[in-house]
Design a protein around this motif. Structure first.
Motif, PDB file in Angstrom:
ATOM      1  N   ASP A 319      -5.153   0.130  -2.014  1.00 47.55           N
ATOM      2  CA  ASP A 319      -4.883  -1.271  -2.297  1.00 47.55           C
ATOM      3  C   ASP A 319      -3.912  -1.424  -3.465  1.00 47.55           C
ATOM      4  OD1 ASP A 319      -5.826  -4.126  -1.618  1.00 47.55           O
ATOM      5  OD2 ASP A 319      -6.011  -4.042  -3.806  1.00 47.55           O
ATOM      6  N   THR A 320      -4.106  -0.630  -4.513  1.00 46.19           N
ATOM      7  CA  THR A 320      -3.226  -0.713  -5.680  1.00 46.19           C
ATOM      8  C   THR A 320      -1.802  -0.335  -5.299  1.00 46.19           C
ATOM      9  OG1 THR A 320      -5.093  -0.126  -7.122  1.00 46.19           O
ATOM     10  CG2 THR A 320      -2.884   0.080  -8.049  1.00 46.19           C
ATOM     11  N   HIS A 322      -0.280  -0.358  -2.295  1.00 43.99           N
ATOM     12  CA  HIS A 322       0.367  -1.281  -1.374  1.00 43.99           C
ATOM     13  C   HIS A 322       0.689  -2.615  -2.044  1.00 43.99           C
ATOM     14  CE1 HIS A 322      -1.094   1.027   2.453  1.00 43.99           C
ATOM     15  NE2 HIS A 322      -0.273   1.720   1.671  1.00 43.99           N
ATOM     16  N   ARG A 323      -0.110  -3.004  -2.994  1.00 45.51           N
ATOM     17  CA  ARG A 323       0.188  -4.219  -3.750  1.00 45.51           C
ATOM     18  C   ARG A 323       1.487  -4.063  -4.541  1.00 45.51           C
ATOM     19  NH1 ARG A 323      -3.218  -6.274  -8.954  1.00 45.51           N
ATOM     20  NH2 ARG A 323      -2.178  -8.289  -9.268  1.00 45.51           N
ATOM     21  N   TYR A 395      -0.293  -2.803   4.801  1.00 49.03           N
ATOM     22  CA  TYR A 395      -1.742  -2.943   4.959  1.00 49.03           C
ATOM     23  C   TYR A 395      -2.426  -3.278   3.644  1.00 49.03           C
ATOM     24  CZ  TYR A 395      -6.616  -1.922   5.970  1.00 49.03           C
ATOM     25  OH  TYR A 395      -7.969  -2.023   6.104  1.00 49.03           O
ATOM     26  N   ARG A 396      -3.265  -4.313   3.663  1.00 55.17           N
ATOM     27  CA  ARG A 396      -4.168  -4.633   2.558  1.00 55.17           C
ATOM     28  C   ARG A 396      -5.523  -4.984   3.159  1.00 55.17           C
ATOM     29  NH1 ARG A 396      -1.948  -6.975  -1.970  1.00 55.17           N
ATOM     30  NH2 ARG A 396      -4.041  -6.759  -2.881  1.00 55.17           N
ATOM     31  N   ASP A 397      -6.583  -4.587   2.499  1.00 54.70           N
ATOM     32  CA  ASP A 397      -7.932  -4.913   2.949  1.00 54.70           C
ATOM     33  C   ASP A 397      -8.375  -6.186   2.242  1.00 54.70           C
ATOM     34  OD1 ASP A 397     -10.583  -5.138   3.581  1.00 54.70           O
ATOM     35  OD2 ASP A 397     -11.146  -3.098   2.995  1.00 54.70           O
TER      36      ASP A 397
END
Length: 536
Positions: A319-320, A322-323, A395-397
């Motif tokens: 997540d970090t 891809h952000r 992609y992010r969850d």
């Protein structure tokens, strides 16, 4: 006048061993001047950062635990991204790693993986010969002038469609004892980086590639900031455009997982991604909490990527990254094909499939394997997940929630006699091989590197020194029980060595090291630092 334009006042480098034969072009006067300048300008900063590590560990020993830094909250909360990733580094769906010996470099580049990581660190024993011949081998590979013939006459040569090359340098804590500058050992990382960058950066760029690096063992964003300064200085000194040098940082220490945004931000001109260095991460968990009796880990085999603290680490890294527009690389599959046992071979491949399906499903952009035989399995899984895209940066969850407590959660489990013996047997066998000059060793159908030995000996230290070191049959793991198993393991290893006609002294030296580091009242930061005193 910029720092890059300032005249060098570096004293001459002092060799503590003769340069290996055939290395004159690698250890040229110009290359050594570049390395000396690196050491003079950045060596003192490295020692200061290592002292800061010791101070942090002292706080952990007194009961503290890693946490997100309040002083860098703004970096975590602001909207920013890293610099654009070069096209040749945007698709890294399968990477293979290996030591820097000539045959392994050829095989790694020919493996069919998208990337080969030539490893001066955990997969290589840092003998003087290994380190310098590794530079010769990489120099030749970059120019596609590398070949090799083994003792049976089998020839190895590069194919046209070879993998992209990334070089992993040694960690900041590892010295190069054969080369002194200003009365102290040169940091091994600066030698590895300096020689490769000096000799090969322009040649790589001319061939459509570039000077790409893996940076290991970082514990703080300030260490990442130092690397970015090193890269910027080298670019200026070598006449490269700012941001030419690119790096992937391994998140393999517990403190670093709380600073991933800060690490990406500090290196935003030069970084392209983060990697889940999961085996060293497990070692780091033990290392950080070695003085905490309530943090004793169960058998190594029970601490897999599905336990809460490792699952949270992996998903937060994705997540970090891809952000921030960075690639999130998955961890190592250490299994190797089992040629003489089809059932064991299928079980090994099933573990790889499950591991890579989890990584691809979670959103990783690529993964690591230790053996070419695993590439088709991993590649097929990531091909299916990525489709016609080079990565999963999109992609992010949306449901992801990872907090400090989950990242520090203690895994449940038990300690078996098999687990105790396994740590002794595998750790001892690997350490003996490392002392003999081999850092990448097949043991029990796994390709092991230094991280395995570090986990093994640190777990043994925990089990011996804390009340929680109790076998599932109720016996306490005492120094006497450990010593008894160590003697049995050494006896078996000596018999194998004698049967193969190998030198037995390395086995005995490895046993002495394991006894010393496991039984000592003080926890040693790194097995490899102590073992380094023994090798040539």
């Amino acid at each position: 006048m910029s720092i890059a334009d300032a005249p060098s006042t570096a004293p001459a480098l002092e060799f503590k061993a003769d340069p290996p034969a055939g290395s004159d072009h690698i250890l040229s006067e110009e290359a050594l001047a570049f390395v000396a300048d690196l050491g003079l300008r950045f060596g003192p900063r490295i020692w200061t950062l290592l002292e800061a590590r010791q101070a942090r560990q002292a706080r952990f020993d007194r009961g503290a635990a890693p946490d997100f830094l309040p002083e860098t909250r703004a970096i975590r909360e602001q909207d920013w991204t890293i610099a654009e990733i070069p096209p040749v580094l945007q698709d890294r769906r399968v990477e293979i790693t290996g030591p820097v010996d000539r045959k392994m470099i050829i095989n790694g580049l020919n493996s069919g993986a998208r990337v080969f990581m030539a490893d001066f660190e955990d997969a290589s024993s840092p003998t003087w010969s290994n380190m310098i011949h590794g530079q010769i081998n990489i120099h030749d590979a970059v120019r596609r002038q590398i070949d090799f013939e083994d003792e049976r006459g089998k020839a190895y040569r590069l194919r046209e469609d070879s993998a992209e090359l990334i070089v992993r340098v040694r960690g900041l804590h590892l010295p190069e004892k054969h080369l002194y500058l200003d009365g102290a050992p040169l940091p091994g990382a600066l030698l590895d980086f300096g020689l490769h960058c000096f000799h090969n950066a322009h040649e790589l760029l001319k061939r459509g590639s570039g000077p790409w690096f893996y940076i290991p063992k970082l514990e703080h964003w300030q260490e990442a900031a130092l690397w970015s300064e090193i890269f910027a200085w080298a670019e200026s000194r070598l006449g490269l455009a700012r941001g030419t040098i690119k790096a992937t940082v391994l998140i393999e220490t517990l403190p670093a997982v709380f600073q991933m945004d800060e690490i990406l931000h500090a290196m935003r001109e030069h970084i392209v991604g983060l990697n889940c260095g999961r085996w060293d991460y497990i070692f780091s968990y033990i290392k950080v909490f070695h003085a905490h009796p309530d943090r004793v880990l169960p058998d190594r085999e029970q601490v897999g990527m599905t336990v809460p603290f490792l699952r949270a680490y992996s998903k937060l890294l994705i997540d970090t990254c891809h952000r921030r527009g960075a690639l999130a690389m998955g961890g190592m599959a250490a299994q190797i094909p089992v040629k003489d046992d089809s059932q064991a071979n299928e079980a090994a491949f099933e573990k790889v499939r499950a591991d890579k399906e989890r990584e691809a499903g979670d959103g990783h952009d690529g993964t690591w394997v230790a053996h070419p035989g695993l590439i088709p399995v991993a590649l097929g899984i990531f091909d299916q997940a990525l489709g016609d895209r080079p990565n999963q940066l999109h992609y992010r969850d949306p449901a992801l929630s990872v907090d400090r407590e989950t990242l520090l959660a203690h895994p449940e489990g038990s300690i078996s006699e098999q687990g105790l013996r396994g740590n002794i047997d595998v750790g001892l066998e690997y350490t003996a091989a490392w002392l003999a000059g081999r850092g990448c060793v097949p043991i029990r159908n796994l390709m092991e590197d230094a991280a395995t030995a570090e986990i093994a000996r640190s777990q043994l230290w925990q089990w011996i020194h804390h009340p929680g070191g109790v076998l599932d049959d109720g016996r306490q793991i005492t120094p006497e029980l450990f010593s008894s198993h160590l003697e049995e393991s050494l006896e078996g290893l000596l018999k194998v060595a004698e049967k193969k006609g190998l030198e037995t002294g390395h086995c005995e030296d490895a046993a002495r090291l394991f006894r010393q580091l496991s039984e000592s009242p003080e926890f040693a930061d790194f097995l490899t630092l102590h073992a380094y005193d023994v090798i040539a």
